[in-house]
Write an enzyme that holds these catalytic residues in place. Sequence first.
Site, PDB file in Angstrom:
ATOM      1  N   HIS A 109     -69.141  37.606 -28.299  1.00 15.47           N
ATOM      2  CA  HIS A 109     -69.290  37.681 -29.755  1.00 15.47           C
ATOM      3  C   HIS A 109     -69.509  36.290 -30.354  1.00 15.47           C
ATOM      4  CE1 HIS A 109     -68.890  39.386 -33.733  1.00 15.47           C
ATOM      5  NE2 HIS A 109     -67.918  38.532 -34.023  1.00 15.47           N
ATOM      6  N   ILE A 157     -64.689  29.998 -33.616  1.00 16.57           N
ATOM      7  CA  ILE A 157     -64.018  29.418 -32.450  1.00 16.57           C
ATOM      8  C   ILE A 157     -64.254  30.329 -31.256  1.00 16.57           C
ATOM      9  CG2 ILE A 157     -61.815  28.694 -31.451  1.00 16.57           C
ATOM     10  CD1 ILE A 157     -60.839  28.100 -34.311  1.00 16.57           C
ATOM     11  N   ALA A 169     -62.827  35.117 -25.974  1.00 20.48           N
ATOM     12  CA  ALA A 169     -62.976  35.616 -24.609  1.00 20.48           C
ATOM     13  C   ALA A 169     -64.232  36.466 -24.424  1.00 20.48           C
ATOM     14  CB  ALA A 169     -61.747  36.439 -24.235  1.00 20.48           C
ATOM     15  N   CYS A 211     -66.116  28.818 -39.882  1.00 15.19           N
ATOM     16  CA  CYS A 211     -65.675  28.294 -38.590  1.00 15.19           C
ATOM     17  C   CYS A 211     -65.669  29.431 -37.578  1.00 15.19           C
ATOM     18  CB  CYS A 211     -64.275  27.695 -38.718  1.00 15.19           C
ATOM     19  SG  CYS A 211     -63.630  27.041 -37.174  1.00 15.19           S
TER      20      CYS A 211
END
Length: 183
Positions: A91, A85, A88, A83
């Site tokens: 990456h 997510i 900011a 996973c």
Amino acid sequence: MASSQSHYILPRPSFDAPVKLLIVVAPYYRDITNDMIAGARAEIAAAGATCDLIEVPGALEVPTAIATAERLSNYDGYVALGCVIRGATTHYETVCNDSSRALTLLGLQGLFIGNGILTVENMAQAEERANPADMNKGGGAAAAALHLVALARKWGSQRATPGFKPDTEEYQLAQTTKGNPSA
């Protein structure tokens, strides 16, 4: 909750000979990947197959582990789970794009891989997709790998040359003398 829109799911494949898959998981978000593993294992068991499980540090290492397993072990197919997510920084794009691209390249080389690496905007999306009682993306990735194994078994071993083989004496002669310069 997932949308009320219905989606078509292929019937589960059946096998005459045993099937063994390797689940490769990047457990950075352990609760999410535990749900995905549960979904994958349930799908694999429902098809009468078996599996092993290994963990790697992150999504970028999943394709490398699969490629290594393909060279050094004897699995029929692979289930990639993890996973990513959005955060900011950029990456997120690197991890999503490079892990997906590497899995696709391995698939094009003939490996049977179900890609269950979630790429989501937030934890709520991850939970919804990972939940075996909801979107069950772990089960979906396992089903994809099983379907690819079933296709390979249906079609048999790979041909030495791509495409059709013309039924000519010249072609047959060329095939019997291939690799034998003295013929």
